[in-house]
Design an enzyme around this catalytic site. Structure first.
Site, PDB file in Angstrom:
ATOM      1  N   ASP A  25       0.652  -1.246   0.078  1.00  0.00           N
ATOM      2  CA  ASP A  25       0.062  -0.165  -0.035  1.00  0.00           C
ATOM      3  C   ASP A  25       0.978   1.407   0.076  1.00  0.00           C
ATOM      4  O   ASP A  25       1.531   1.591   1.125  1.00  0.00           O
ATOM      5  CB  ASP A  25      -0.877  -0.273   1.196  1.00  0.00           C
ATOM      6  CG  ASP A  25      -2.271   0.674   1.306  1.00  0.00           C
ATOM      7  OD1 ASP A  25      -2.059   1.853   0.428  1.00  0.00           O
ATOM      8  OD2 ASP A  25      -3.015   0.392   1.906  1.00  0.00           O
ATOM      9  N   HIS A  41     -10.802  -0.978   5.161  1.00  0.00           N
ATOM     10  CA  HIS A  41     -10.453  -0.630   6.523  1.00  0.00           C
ATOM     11  C   HIS A  41     -11.043   0.866   7.004  1.00  0.00           C
ATOM     12  O   HIS A  41     -10.638   1.285   7.958  1.00  0.00           O
ATOM     13  CB  HIS A  41      -9.039  -0.788   6.600  1.00  0.00           C
ATOM     14  CG  HIS A  41      -8.375   0.342   5.747  1.00  0.00           C
ATOM     15  ND1 HIS A  41      -8.351   0.459   4.393  1.00  0.00           N
ATOM     16  CD2 HIS A  41      -7.749   1.386   5.977  1.00  0.00           C
ATOM     17  CE1 HIS A  41      -7.690   1.204   3.754  1.00  0.00           C
ATOM     18  NE2 HIS A  41      -7.258   1.924   4.526  1.00  0.00           N
ATOM     19  N   ASP A  42     -11.728   1.326   5.941  1.00  0.00           N
ATOM     20  CA  ASP A  42     -12.169   2.761   6.082  1.00  0.00           C
ATOM     21  C   ASP A  42     -13.851   2.874   6.368  1.00  0.00           C
ATOM     22  O   ASP A  42     -14.347   3.986   6.578  1.00  0.00           O
ATOM     23  CB  ASP A  42     -11.966   3.561   4.955  1.00  0.00           C
ATOM     24  CG  ASP A  42     -10.345   4.001   4.887  1.00  0.00           C
ATOM     25  OD1 ASP A  42      -9.894   3.920   5.898  1.00  0.00           O
ATOM     26  OD2 ASP A  42      -9.964   4.042   3.676  1.00  0.00           O
ATOM     27  N   GLU A  70      -6.924   3.631  -5.322  1.00  0.00           N
ATOM     28  CA  GLU A  70      -8.199   4.154  -4.403  1.00  0.00           C
ATOM     29  C   GLU A  70      -8.434   5.358  -4.779  1.00  0.00           C
ATOM     30  O   GLU A  70      -7.745   6.281  -4.705  1.00  0.00           O
ATOM     31  CB  GLU A  70      -7.827   4.267  -2.938  1.00  0.00           C
ATOM     32  CG  GLU A  70      -9.027   4.623  -2.074  1.00  0.00           C
ATOM     33  CD  GLU A  70      -8.706   5.263  -0.859  1.00  0.00           C
ATOM     34  OE1 GLU A  70      -9.531   5.552   0.081  1.00  0.00           O
ATOM     35  OE2 GLU A  70      -7.485   6.016  -0.640  1.00  0.00           O
ATOM     36  N   ASP A  81      -2.744   4.763  -2.292  1.00  0.00           N
ATOM     37  CA  ASP A  81      -3.784   5.498  -1.541  1.00  0.00           C
ATOM     38  C   ASP A  81      -4.123   6.599  -2.258  1.00  0.00           C
ATOM     39  O   ASP A  81      -3.185   7.551  -2.616  1.00  0.00           O
ATOM     40  CB  ASP A  81      -3.090   5.825  -0.072  1.00  0.00           C
ATOM     41  CG  ASP A  81      -3.610   6.255   1.009  1.00  0.00           C
ATOM     42  OD1 ASP A  81      -4.610   5.479   1.268  1.00  0.00           O
ATOM     43  OD2 ASP A  81      -3.271   7.237   1.347  1.00  0.00           O
TER      44      ASP A  81
END
Ligand code: GLC
Length: 537
Positions: free
Chosen positions: A100, A321-322, A259, A202
């Protein structure tokens, strides 16, 4: 290609497995669990790749999404030797490893920022986004997502403001600076040289900001009331993606998944470029945010498929995870588990690469945490709004009914979810009808079917309200997927489908059973039915 045909799995490393008892998951812990992910047999999940959330050196203000050294491992996760071992052990099991990269901002403790903030003339003075402000005030109205206020932070030693649209501890880098750009590209090469199979990028659509620093228009449609026209989604960002693609592709079969954090599918899909020259995959957040409604999901999917350039390959995910986990978002009393099976079948049979989020395969839900247990800056800032409680999606993986769910012998950094004594890997592995067993069967079925891996998709949902019906097709192989979104009985009939088909997998029928779609197939509550023609059950 592995990243088109395979099934991927996101690991949040703090929460997966702790090997040293400090309550924090680590790289050695991941190594211990690789056989669970794929040991080459149908006893394992059958995962083809993992995306591991950041494990780089970090002060952990945003739990690793604030990097202070892109080329080192945070001691809480282990060492570079551990990472190299993880890579080798994963590859030995044909599990690809995606890391990531957080290239939009660093930690304020990163040595680059320490240098950049010193004065206006240092060699890294332009590596971050600085502005002198307007009459002592921030230059515009750009808004900090995580601090819920203006995103410019005053730095007395420079007499200027820096931009931090997450926390103030995550200053944003200046991708227009040639020095910074070169360093970032070298970082990418560093990891490719080590042998990683790709990157999750990200907030890739935030890399470039407006060169005139114009204020964003206000918008009632946006959750923060700003239309992010000038601080995100700038057209120049695609050029960076193209450069990254050229580097990545020069290493062979590597992959980048972006993302692209936006609620506008038009913007998100644009990050595929012409389909083969920008990002390999782009997450479809419109899909992730859909409510439990077959018609809406079908419309969102049709829209997304229709937007993608010819050579682009889709990808789908329901949890990360968000956001609150989909098991919890879609929960409905006694039907919760049945709905989770429908969601699993959807994810794994769509045309596109599925990304699972750790624990979804056992139905980790995460509905409760006390305020004093919250550690994530967003969860704390937005209390009591549960929608933003990211900690709920990050509780430790539930391996067994032992203490701390077998995650750690120490005190876990976040409390284990209360339901762990019945919802855990060990217990679900013993039950043939568990969610975990269902995920495994789905994933292994997909591996055996070219239609499911790469076939075209044709929606037939209009024939059945409250259901999703589609056919995946590859040459002579046809797979019919029927997903009932309701507890009410409905009957599937269609003359557009082959009449007799044989069940490959289902929640209420056994493999090998025959169905006749022309005569009508009565569906039970939340039934999943996958049937084939031209594939052996
Ligand atoms: C992304 C990550 C999120 C992080 C943020 C800032 O949205 O998924 O976890 O907090 O970027 O890096």
């Amino acid at each position: 290609m592995w990243w088109k045909q395979g099934v991927l799995y996101q690991i949040y490393p703090r929460s997966f497995q702790d090997s040293n008892g400090d309550g924090i998951g680590d790289l050695k812990g991941i190594i211990e669990k690789l056989d669970y992910l794929n040991d080459g047999t149908e006893k394992s999940l059958g995962i083809d790749g993992v995306w591991i959330s950041p494990f780089f050196r970090s002060p952990m203000r945003d739990f690793g999404y604030d990097v202070s050294d892109y080329r080192d491992i945070d001691p809480s996760f282990g060492t570079m030797e551990d990472f190299k071992l993880l890579l080798a052990e994963a590859h030995a099991r044909k599990i690809h490893v995606i890391i990531d990269l957080v290239l939009n901002h660093t930690s304020d403790e990163h040595p680059w920022f320490q240098e950049s903030r010193r004065d206006k003339d240092n060699p890294k003075a332009d590596w971050y986004i600085w502005h002198s402000g307007r009459k002592g005030k921030p230059p515009n109205n750009w808004f900090s997502q995580f601090e819920l206020r203006n995103a410019w932070w005053y730095e007395p030693s420079r007499g200027e403001f820096y931009l931090g649209t997450f926390t103030r501890h995550q200053p944003e880098v200046n991708w227009r600076s040639p020095g910074l750009r070169k360093e970032m590209f070298d970082t990418v090469r560093f990891w490719l040289d080590m042998g990683v199979d790709g990157f999750r990028l990200d907030v890739v659509n935030w890399f470039i900001k407006d060169d005139q620093f114009r204020s964003n228009p206000l918008s009632l449609r946006s959750v923060d009331f700003h239309a992010h026209v000038y601080d995100r989604n700038r057209p120049e960002t695609i050029d960076i993606c193209r450069e990254l693609r050229a580097i990545t592709d020069s290493y062979g079969e590597r992959m980048m998944v972006g993302e692209v954090y936006t609620d506008d599918p038009k913007i998100a899909s644009s990050y595929y470029g012409n389909g083969d020259d920008a990002l390999h995959l782009v997450f479809d957040f419109d899909f992730l945010f859909q409510p439990w409604n077959a018609a809406k999901i079908s419309a969102s999917l049709t829209d997304w498929y229709g937007r993608l350039p010819a050579d682009a390959w889709p990808t789908f995910t329901l949890s990360n995870h968000d956001n609150l986990r989909h098991f919890f978002r879609y929960a409905k009393g006694p039907w919760t588990e049945a709905r989770a099976k429908v969601a699993a079948a959807l994810l794994i049979t769509l045309r596109g690469t599925p990304f699972l989020y750790y624990g979804e395969e056992i139905g980790m839900g995460g509905g409760r945490l006390r305020r004093k247990d919250l550690v994530d800056p967003v969860s704390r800032k937005t209390w009591p709004f549960r929608k933003f409680r990211r900690d709920l999606a990050r509780t430790p993986m539930q391996w067994s009914s032992a203490k701390n769910a077998g995650f750690s012998i120490g005190k876990p950094w976040l409390p284990v979810d209360q339901g762990f004594s019945s919802r855990n890997v060990e217990t679900e592995e013993k039950r043939g009808d568990s969610l975990l067993s269902f995920y495994k069967r789905l994933i292994w079925l997909r591996k055996e079917s070219a239609a499911l891996q790469s076939g075209e998709i044709r929606f037939l949902s209009e024939y059945l309200p409250n259901a999703l019906v589609y056919v995946r097709e590859n040459g002579s192989e046809k797979v019919l997927v029927v997903l009932s979104f309701t507890h009410r009985p409905v009957t599937l009939t269609s003359s557009l489908l082959p009449g007799r088909m044989s069940v490959l997998l289902g929640t209420q029928r056994s493999p090998g059973a025959s169905i006749d779609v022309h005569a009508g197939v009565p569906l039970g509550p939340y039934e999943v039915l996958i049937a084939g023609q031209g594939v052996a059950p």
